[in-house]
Design a protein around this motif. Structure first.
Motif, short mmCIF file in Angstrom:
data_model
loop_
_atom_site.label_atom_id
_atom_site.label_comp_id
_atom_site.label_asym_id
_atom_site.label_seq_id
_atom_site.Cartn_x
_atom_site.Cartn_y
_atom_site.Cartn_z
N GLN A 1 -7.35 6.21 1.00
CA GLN A 1 -7.76 4.69 1.25
C GLN A 1 -7.38 3.80 -0.25
OE1 GLN A 1 -9.89 7.32 1.50
NE2 GLN A 1 -11.77 6.83 0.63
N ALA A 2 -7.13 4.44 -1.35
CA ALA A 2 -6.48 3.81 -2.31
C ALA A 2 -5.17 3.83 -2.61
CB ALA A 2 -7.20 4.41 -3.72
N VAL A 3 -4.17 4.04 -1.44
CA VAL A 3 -3.08 4.24 -1.46
C VAL A 3 -2.45 3.01 -0.47
CG1 VAL A 3 -0.74 5.46 -1.19
CG2 VAL A 3 -3.02 6.45 -2.12
N PHE A 4 -1.78 1.98 -0.84
CA PHE A 4 -1.01 1.29 0.20
C PHE A 4 0.45 1.63 0.51
CE2 PHE A 4 1.08 -2.79 1.23
CZ PHE A 4 0.29 -3.13 2.30
N GLY A 5 0.45 1.97 1.72
CA GLY A 5 1.74 2.50 2.19
C GLY A 5 2.57 1.45 3.42
N GLY A 6 2.24 0.19 3.13
CA GLY A 6 2.41 -0.75 4.31
C GLY A 6 4.26 -0.73 4.34
N SER A 7 4.54 -0.62 2.93
CA SER A 7 6.18 -0.70 2.62
C SER A 7 6.91 -1.57 3.81
CB SER A 7 6.33 0.76 2.94
OG SER A 7 7.76 0.84 2.26
N TYR A 8 6.31 -2.99 3.99
CA TYR A 8 7.04 -3.77 4.48
C TYR A 8 8.54 -4.11 4.57
CZ TYR A 8 8.08 -7.62 7.66
OH TYR A 8 8.90 -8.51 8.61
N ILE B 1 -1.00 13.33 2.11
CA ILE B 1 -2.35 13.12 1.51
C ILE B 1 -3.08 12.59 2.71
CG2 ILE B 1 -1.93 12.52 -0.86
CD1 ILE B 1 -2.21 9.56 0.06
N GLY B 2 -2.76 12.52 4.06
CA GLY B 2 -3.43 12.30 5.07
C GLY B 2 -3.68 10.90 5.71
N GLY B 3 -2.89 10.05 4.82
CA GLY B 3 -2.73 8.61 5.41
C GLY B 3 -2.69 7.53 4.13
N TYR B 4 -2.92 6.22 4.51
CA TYR B 4 -2.75 5.19 3.44
C TYR B 4 -3.35 4.04 4.28
CZ TYR B 4 0.92 4.32 6.98
OH TYR B 4 1.64 4.16 8.12
N VAL B 5 -3.38 2.85 3.35
CA VAL B 5 -3.72 1.77 3.99
C VAL B 5 -2.67 0.96 4.47
CG1 VAL B 5 -4.60 -0.80 3.33
CG2 VAL B 5 -5.95 1.53 2.41
N ARG B 6 -2.66 0.56 5.72
CA ARG B 6 -1.34 0.12 6.28
C ARG B 6 -1.34 -1.24 6.44
NH1 ARG B 6 -4.82 0.84 10.45
NH2 ARG B 6 -4.61 -0.22 12.42
N SER B 7 -0.39 -1.97 6.95
CA SER B 7 -0.26 -3.50 7.09
C SER B 7 0.20 -3.48 8.76
CB SER B 7 0.81 -4.36 6.30
OG SER B 7 1.84 -3.59 6.46
N VAL B 8 -0.37 -4.63 9.15
CA VAL B 8 -0.13 -5.06 10.59
C VAL B 8 0.66 -6.24 10.84
CG1 VAL B 8 -2.03 -3.67 11.32
CG2 VAL B 8 -2.38 -6.18 10.91
N TRP B 9 1.55 -6.18 11.81
CA TRP B 9 2.37 -7.21 12.28
C TRP B 9 3.20 -7.31 11.16
CZ3 TRP B 9 2.00 -7.01 17.08
CH2 TRP B 9 1.13 -6.75 17.79
N ASN C 1 -0.31 11.32 11.61
CA ASN C 1 -1.56 10.63 11.80
C ASN C 1 -2.01 10.28 10.66
OD1 ASN C 1 -1.56 11.25 14.41
ND2 ASN C 1 -2.45 13.25 14.25
N ASN C 2 -2.28 8.87 10.78
CA ASN C 2 -2.71 8.42 9.48
C ASN C 2 -4.54 8.20 9.58
OD1 ASN C 2 -3.74 6.47 7.46
ND2 ASN C 2 -2.43 4.84 7.99
N GLY C 3 -5.13 8.89 8.49
CA GLY C 3 -6.54 9.15 8.66
C GLY C 3 -7.56 8.22 8.39
N VAL C 4 -6.61 7.01 7.76
CA VAL C 4 -7.19 5.80 7.07
C VAL C 4 -7.42 4.68 8.10
CG1 VAL C 4 -7.34 3.93 5.37
CG2 VAL C 4 -6.62 6.40 4.65
N ASP C 5 -8.48 4.04 8.15
CA ASP C 5 -8.75 3.18 9.03
C ASP C 5 -8.36 1.53 8.48
OD1 ASP C 5 -9.82 4.40 11.40
OD2 ASP C 5 -11.77 4.13 10.50
N GLU C 6 -8.27 1.43 7.16
CA GLU C 6 -8.23 0.19 6.55
C GLU C 6 -6.80 -0.27 6.70
OE1 GLU C 6 -11.19 -0.18 3.10
OE2 GLU C 6 -10.59 1.93 3.63
N PHE C 7 -6.72 -1.57 6.97
CA PHE C 7 -5.35 -2.37 7.03
C PHE C 7 -5.56 -3.91 6.50
CE2 PHE C 7 -7.46 -3.28 11.29
CZ PHE C 7 -7.13 -4.63 11.18
N ILE C 8 -4.03 -4.48 6.33
CA ILE C 8 -4.35 -5.71 6.24
C ILE C 8 -3.34 -6.44 7.01
CG2 ILE C 8 -5.09 -5.80 3.56
CD1 ILE C 8 -2.21 -6.05 3.10
#
Ligand SMILES: Nc1nc2c(c(=O)[nH]1)N[C@H]1C(S)=C(S)[C@@H](COP(=O)(O)OP(=O)(O)OC[C@H]3O[C@@H](n4cnc5c(=O)[nH]c(N)nc54)[C@H](O)[C@@H]3O)O[C@H]1N2
Ligand SMILES: Nc1nc2c(c(=O)[nH]1)N[C@H]1C(S)=C(S)[C@@H](COP(=O)(O)OP(=O)(O)OC[C@H]3O[C@@H](n4cnc5c(=O)[nH]c(N)nc54)[C@H](O)[C@@H]3O)O[C@H]1N2
Ligand SMILES: [Mo]
Length: 764
Positions: free
Chosen positions: A101-108, A131-139, A377-384
């Motif tokens: 959850q400290a890694v941002f992988g949105g990579s838009y 590492i089991g996931g990342y903070v993602r971005s939506v839309w 599978n992304n194990g992190v729920d957080e997104f922006i």
């Protein structure tokens, strides 16, 4: 090397090497190939390519951590072994100490057309499997406001835009195409994944020849092509919602609104009427009220409303309208206008949100498409919400509103970007630089030295699409292409997949990432999955080797555009829309329940909090460039040829220019509170007075990268745009418009440096 097939977001082609250049021949089946293909001819060996892995000096010497030198530091060329070790160790450190959850992988970002090497998918798969996931971005930056509001009011954006009213129906049935923001061919030449047949020009010509009338409401005349033989109604940027409300008022006031349709298929028309006729708050939202806001004369508004009545009308609203503060409103009102005219569900009638913004919209669909790379599978729920990246990095832990939720910005230590260019796509670039300076580490894969690469701590050289094998295809493109390599990788460039594989190996996760497959084996595997699905539908396809050899495969399609609205119109009880009561929401109880002042329960005109004033009297439109896709291959032949003195060209009305002593071809400076941008100017009556237009995509080239108010000498308008969400509902990008002053520029700030290689030191 014999000519081989390849494909891009702007078209398929064959390429033949000719010295250091390429000879490009458009796909023979394309009726109207895109001139953007020319951007491929001279880029393979361009000095702006990234040829070696590089590390930022300050990061190497002081280790990971916030650092204000990003964007102005030196780089050191290193070996792949060193680069991969540094990347793997840093990812391990952050994951061990702070978790994924400290890694941002949105990579838009748009990356390139091949479906396997789609860089963003590679990033996601890599972070999920290591590492089991990342903070993602939506839309998306394209249409976040619309993507969020459309499901509340009618159906998903996919349903309304991609599977809505089709071009074929328009060519055959529409009497009036009322288009807010136009139907520019420069935009529809592009479609993510591929675009082998450019048919929009032909459809518009066919419709016009049949007698359909195209009306374009836009600050720019050329948002409608000549083939449409249409009319231009200039409108002040950002004010369409007021104009649409006045059209609705006029329809209602003159008894021209389709009350039967509104009662049977919609919820909330009486609430909106109360706001239109002044019952609600004393303000009557009639044509005279709107004229003062949008600049369209009241008599024209009334005449337009009367003209629409009784006709087969399709209403379109460009993505651009919602890339602005309160951008949800024109999207909503486009639907309401189509409903008030009683059009949804009729052939060639209704609402075609974003038609023409991309080549995907209004087209038939493949029965089965080439699968995308499974992301794990992304194990992190957080997104922006995607455009809140700088807010996140600058406001760790702070709350934000989004579509009825209150969430908090996570604390990001490491961001990994491949296939996108935030210093192209984001707003207020000085603020973005400041935000990236908060990170411990920024890792960027690029084939070219974009401004984003120049802010990274590790730059990993990626291959261009032209240098690798892949499969090109999109769900709305009936041709699937074998993308053969056209050239050897330049310098030390490696595929994103190979880079991730080698880092995964260092983390002991190679097998999880690759599933034991090489690139070719992945392509065969994905092709096999598609083949199997087609076989279930009784469609026989050649085996992979034959497909690979023949280069192109034609897939069967279904042409059922507009199906959802047609069935809804036929029987709204049996086929309700996916809204709370199954009807079109002119009033949305759900949105009302969020209590957002900037997006209430029915559509409204809200005055934007930034408007032209004495200091910044002009609107700036920062729209999509005609000469490239976003910032991609900005140094390519077609893009470069359309610059003047190496700078991007800004369009201005002769009256605005004369008032400032500006003449054709002069160098100008556009400036506001956030910074300044140089551009060459072209004068034209095809833009409304009080508005200037500078397309996006010129690579950011600040004279002083550390300046609080930077001066870009190349013409990147995102120095000037404002970094705010569209509203608490959508939190989309607001980059399309802002306010500026323009002055003649006679100073000397040297040549554009954006394409000059980094002054890198060799490490001993
Ligand atoms: N002011 C303003 N700003 C806007 C907009 C606007 O209208 N006004 N429009 C917005 C919109 S709609 C969008 S979609 C965004 C677009 O923003 P982006 O999608 O970020 O823009 P691109 O230039 O397409 O960035 C893609 C990057 O990927 C790189 N690349 C290509 N192929 C590969 C590959 O295989 N591997 C790797 N590692 N890299 C690769 C390219 O060199 C390029 O730098 O911009 C947004 N920004
Ligand atoms: N050549 C090329 N084509 C592209 C792209 C590209 O980079 N290059 N990018 C692609 C992508 S990712 C996307 S999302 C789409 C974006 O599609 P859009 O967002 O629709 O494209 P824009 O060119 O930004 O805007 C279209 C037109 O809207 C008009 N406009 C701007 N503001 C207003 C307003 O307030 N009111 C009205 N009525 N009109 C306004 C402008 O004159 C502008 O030319 O384009 C796609 N097509
Ligand atoms: Mo976009």
């Amino acid at each position: 090397m014999p000519p081989v097939t390849h494909s891009s977001h702007w078209g398929a082609f064959t390429a033949t090497p000719a010295g250091d250049e390429l000879h490009i021949t458009p796909f023979a089946g394309d009726p109207d190939p895109s001139p953007l293909l020319d951007n491929f001819t001279d880029v393979l060996r361009h000095p702006a390519r990234v040829t070696r892995p590089m590390v930022r000096k300050g990061w190497l010497e002081q280790g990971p951590g916030p650092d204000a030198r990003r964007g102005a530091d030196e780089y050191i060329a290193i070996s792949w072994a060193q680069a991969l070790d540094l990347a793997a160790n840093e990812l391990q450190r952050v994951a061990d100490s702070f978790g994924p959850q400290a890694v941002f992988g949105g990579s838009y970002g748009w990356s390139s057309a091949g479906r396997f090497h789609h860089a963003q998918s590679q990033v996601h798969r890599f972070l999920n499997t290591t590492i089991g996931g990342y903070v993602r971005s939506v839309w998306s930056y394209s249409s976040a406001a619309a993507s969020v509001i459309l499901p509340h009011i009618a159906a998903s954006q996919d349903e309304i835009s991609r599977r809505g009213v089709s071009w074929r129906e328009i060519a055959e049935h529409s009497e009036i195409v009322l288009s807010f923001g136009g139907l520019a061919l420069k935009n529809s030449q592009v479609a993510s994944g591929g675009m082998s047949e450019h048919t929009e020009r032909g459809y518009m010509r066919q419709a016009a020849e049949r007698g359909a009338q195209f009306i374009s409401i836009s600050p720019l005349r050329h948002d409608l092509p000549d083939e449409a033989a249409g009319e231009w109604i200039p409108v002040r940027p950002g004010t369409d919602a007021a104009l649409m409300l006045a059209l609705l008022h006029t329809l209602w006031r003159h008894g021209l609104s389709d009350e039967d349709f509104l009662a049977r298929y919609c919820t909330g028309w009486p609430t909106l009427v109360a706001s239109l006729n002044g019952t609600q708050d004393g303000t009557v939202r009639d044509a005279a009220w709107a004229e003062a806001i949008c600049g369209v004369p009241a008599a024209h508004i009334v005449a337009l409303a009367q003209r629409l009545h009784g006709k087969r009308v399709v209403v379109t609203v460009a993505h651009s309208l919602q890339r602005a503060q309160h951008g949800e409103q024109p999207v909503w009102l486009g639907m309401v206008l189509a409903a008030a005219l009683g059009q949804p569900g009729l052939p060639g009638g209704g609402y075609a949100y974003a038609l023409g913004a991309l080549g995907h919209y209004g087209k038939a669909f493949n029965r089965v498409s080439f699968p995308s790379l499974p992301q794990g599978n992304n194990g992190v729920d957080e997104f922006i919400p995607v455009a809140r990246i700088a807010d996140m990095l600058l406001n760790t832990g702070a709350p934000f509103d989004f579509n009825g939720q209150r969430r908090r910005y996570p604390h990001i230590k490491l961001a990994w970007w491949a296939g996108g260019n935030p210093f192209h796509h984001h707003q207020d670039l000085a603020r973005l630089r400041h935000a990236f300076c908060q990170l411990d580490t920024l890792i960027v894969h690029e084939h070219s030295l974009t401004a984003t690469a120049r802010h990274a701590d590790l730059i990993l050289p990626a291959t261009m699409t032209l240098e690798r094998e892949d499969v090109g295809g999109a769900p709305t493109d009936r041709h699937l292409f074998a993308m053969h390599p056209v050239a050897e990788p330049w310098g030390d460039a490696r595929d994103d997949f190979a880079i991730f594989r080698d880092i995964a190996a260092r983390l002991g996760r190679e097998e999880a990432f690759t599933e034991g497959r090489t690139v070719r084996e992945w392509l065969q595997h994905l092709y096999g999955q598609m083949q199997e699905k087609l076989a279930q539908e009784g469609v026989k396809t050649p085996d992979f080797d034959r497909f690979w050899q023949q280069g192109v495969l034609t897939l069967p399609q279904v042409d059922d555009g507009g199906r959802m609205m047609r069935r809804f119109r036929d029987d709204p009880d049996a086929h309700p829309l996916p809204t709370p009561d199954g009807k079109i929401q002119i009033y949305s109880a759900t949105i009302a329940s969020f209590n957002y002042a900037d997006c209430p329960g029915h559509p409204v005109w809200l005055t934007p909090d930034e408007q032209p004033d004495a200091q910044h009297p002009l609107w700036l439109i920062a729209n999509q460039p005609a000469t490239r896709l976003h910032s991609q291959l900005d140094y390519g032949r077609h893009s470069a040829r359309h610059k003047q003195q190496g700078k991007e060209v800004c369009m201005m009305h002769p009256t605005d220019a004369a008032a400032r002593g500006i003449t054709e071809g002069a160098m100008i400076m556009l400036h506001n509170l956030r910074g300044a941008v140089l551009a060459a100017v072209t004068l034209s009556e095809n833009i409304m007075p009080g508005v200037v237009q500078l397309p996006t995509g010129a690579w950011y080239d600040p004279v002083d990268p550390l300046a609080a108010r930077p001066l870009c000498r190349h013409g990147n308008p995102n120095v000037l745009t404002r970094d705010i969400g569209t509203s608490s509902l959508g939190q989309g990008c607001s980059g399309q418009i802002t306010v500026v002053q323009v002055s003649l520029f006679t100073g000397d700030v040297g040549e554009v440096q954006a394409f000059v290689p980094l002054n890198q030191q060799e490490r001993l």
